[in-house]
Scaffold this active site. Structure first.
Site, PDB file in Angstrom:
ATOM      1  N   CYS A  67      28.587 -29.270  38.722  1.00 40.24           N
ATOM      2  CA  CYS A  67      28.905 -29.034  40.130  1.00 40.24           C
ATOM      3  C   CYS A  67      29.031 -30.337  40.901  1.00 40.24           C
ATOM      4  CB  CYS A  67      27.837 -28.155  40.786  1.00 40.24           C
ATOM      5  SG  CYS A  67      26.179 -28.885  40.731  1.00 40.24           S
ATOM      6  N   CYS A  70      29.044 -17.222  40.359  1.00 43.10           N
ATOM      7  CA  CYS A  70      29.474 -18.226  39.382  1.00 43.10           C
ATOM      8  C   CYS A  70      28.632 -18.219  38.116  1.00 43.10           C
ATOM      9  CB  CYS A  70      29.429 -19.618  40.015  1.00 43.10           C
ATOM     10  SG  CYS A  70      30.532 -19.823  41.425  1.00 43.10           S
ATOM     11  N   CYS A  90      33.570 -26.080  47.083  1.00 42.15           N
ATOM     12  CA  CYS A  90      32.481 -25.145  47.398  1.00 42.15           C
ATOM     13  C   CYS A  90      31.140 -25.747  46.999  1.00 42.15           C
ATOM     14  CB  CYS A  90      32.714 -23.818  46.676  1.00 42.15           C
ATOM     15  SG  CYS A  90      31.549 -22.518  47.142  1.00 42.15           S
ATOM     16  N   CYS A  91      31.062 -26.309  45.796  1.00 40.05           N
ATOM     17  CA  CYS A  91      29.825 -26.940  45.340  1.00 40.05           C
ATOM     18  C   CYS A  91      29.442 -28.104  46.240  1.00 40.05           C
ATOM     19  CB  CYS A  91      29.987 -27.435  43.906  1.00 40.05           C
ATOM     20  SG  CYS A  91      30.017 -26.140  42.638  1.00 40.05           S
ATOM     21  N   CYS A 108      24.621 -19.978  41.401  1.00 43.47           N
ATOM     22  CA  CYS A 108      25.027 -19.002  42.409  1.00 43.47           C
ATOM     23  C   CYS A 108      25.450 -17.703  41.721  1.00 43.47           C
ATOM     24  CB  CYS A 108      26.183 -19.549  43.242  1.00 43.47           C
ATOM     25  SG  CYS A 108      25.721 -20.921  44.325  1.00 43.47           S
TER      26      CYS A 108
END
Length: 236
Positions: free
Chosen positions: A228, A203, A117-118, A200
């Site tokens: 990340c 997170c 995702c990162c 985010c």
């Protein structure tokens, strides 16, 4: 490139943050850019860089899942300084593929998923943002995390083929807030609600008073994993 980095670290080992920024913005005649997440450190650097050069290049990565408060301080910053921070987004097709593979919140399921995702939301847009950049300015501080204790002022980032500069590396949290107060720098209101580090929305969560300042980021993972991928330090 390593020789250049070593020479810069030696030359500026006793220099102030302002001296480093003046060198970058006035003397190098190369492309310099600050990546801002609109956290307190990045806001300090934004203010300092624009005092040196009103045309300073400042950009941000909009992951698509930022807190509303981050967009608010982005707006305040643009208004205060009369600028428009450049915004880089992830590619729509990459986000669609990510959702197909792990769902909307699959990053909670494993470190591999979270890093994927990162990668889509941050690392790929960063690579585009740093294209043709020679010096990448960051708001990293040594005291922020165990993964940053050994960082240097100048480091070569092999992934993006750029020299990364962390002018605030020796600043304390108290130093940051003293500067913000003195120069009335806009800041993310989540900082006053227990969020020392803001990423985010899904997170990031508040940190208990006295807790590690990065403990609210990816809190379900061990501390040594809490990067990340934007700021990985090459092992010696």
């Amino acid at each position: 490139m390593e020789n250049t980095v070593n020479q810069l670290n030696e030359e500026f080992k006793n220099s102030s943050t302002l001296e480093v920024l003046e060198f970058l913005l006035r003397e190098t005649r190369q492309n310099v850019a600050l990546s801002s997440s609109f956290g307190a450190e990045d806001q300090v650097l934004t203010d300092m860089m624009l005092r040196v050069d009103q045309r300073a290049n400042i950009f941000t990565l909009d992951t698509g899942r930022l807190p509303d408060e981050t967009y608010s301080v982005m707006h305040e910053t643009n208004l205060k300084y009369g600028i428009k921070v450049k915004v880089f987004f992830p590619k729509a097709t990459d986000i669609e593929d990510l959702y197909k593979r792990q769902g909307i919140n699959g990053f909670y399921d494993s470190i591999e998923n979270r890093k994927s995702c990162c990668s889509v939301r941050k690392i790929a847009p960063l690579k585009r943002a740093l294209k043709n950049v020679d010096f990448w300015v960051t708001g990293l501080r040594s005291a922020q995390s165990v993964t940053r204790e050994d960082m240097r002022l100048f480091e070569f980032d092999e992934t993006n083929n750029v020299i990364k500069v962390s002018p605030l590396k020796d600043w304390s949290e108290q130093d940051i807030w003293a500067y913000i107060k003195t120069y009335r720098v806009p800041y993310n209101k989540l900082h006053k609600l227990g969020y020392p580090s803001i990423g985010c929305a899904p997170c990031t969560r508040p940190v208990k008073e006295g807790g590690d300042i990065r403990s609210g980021r990816w809190w379900w993972e061990n501390p040594e994993h809490k990067e990340c991928g934007l700021h990985l330090i090459k092992s010696a």
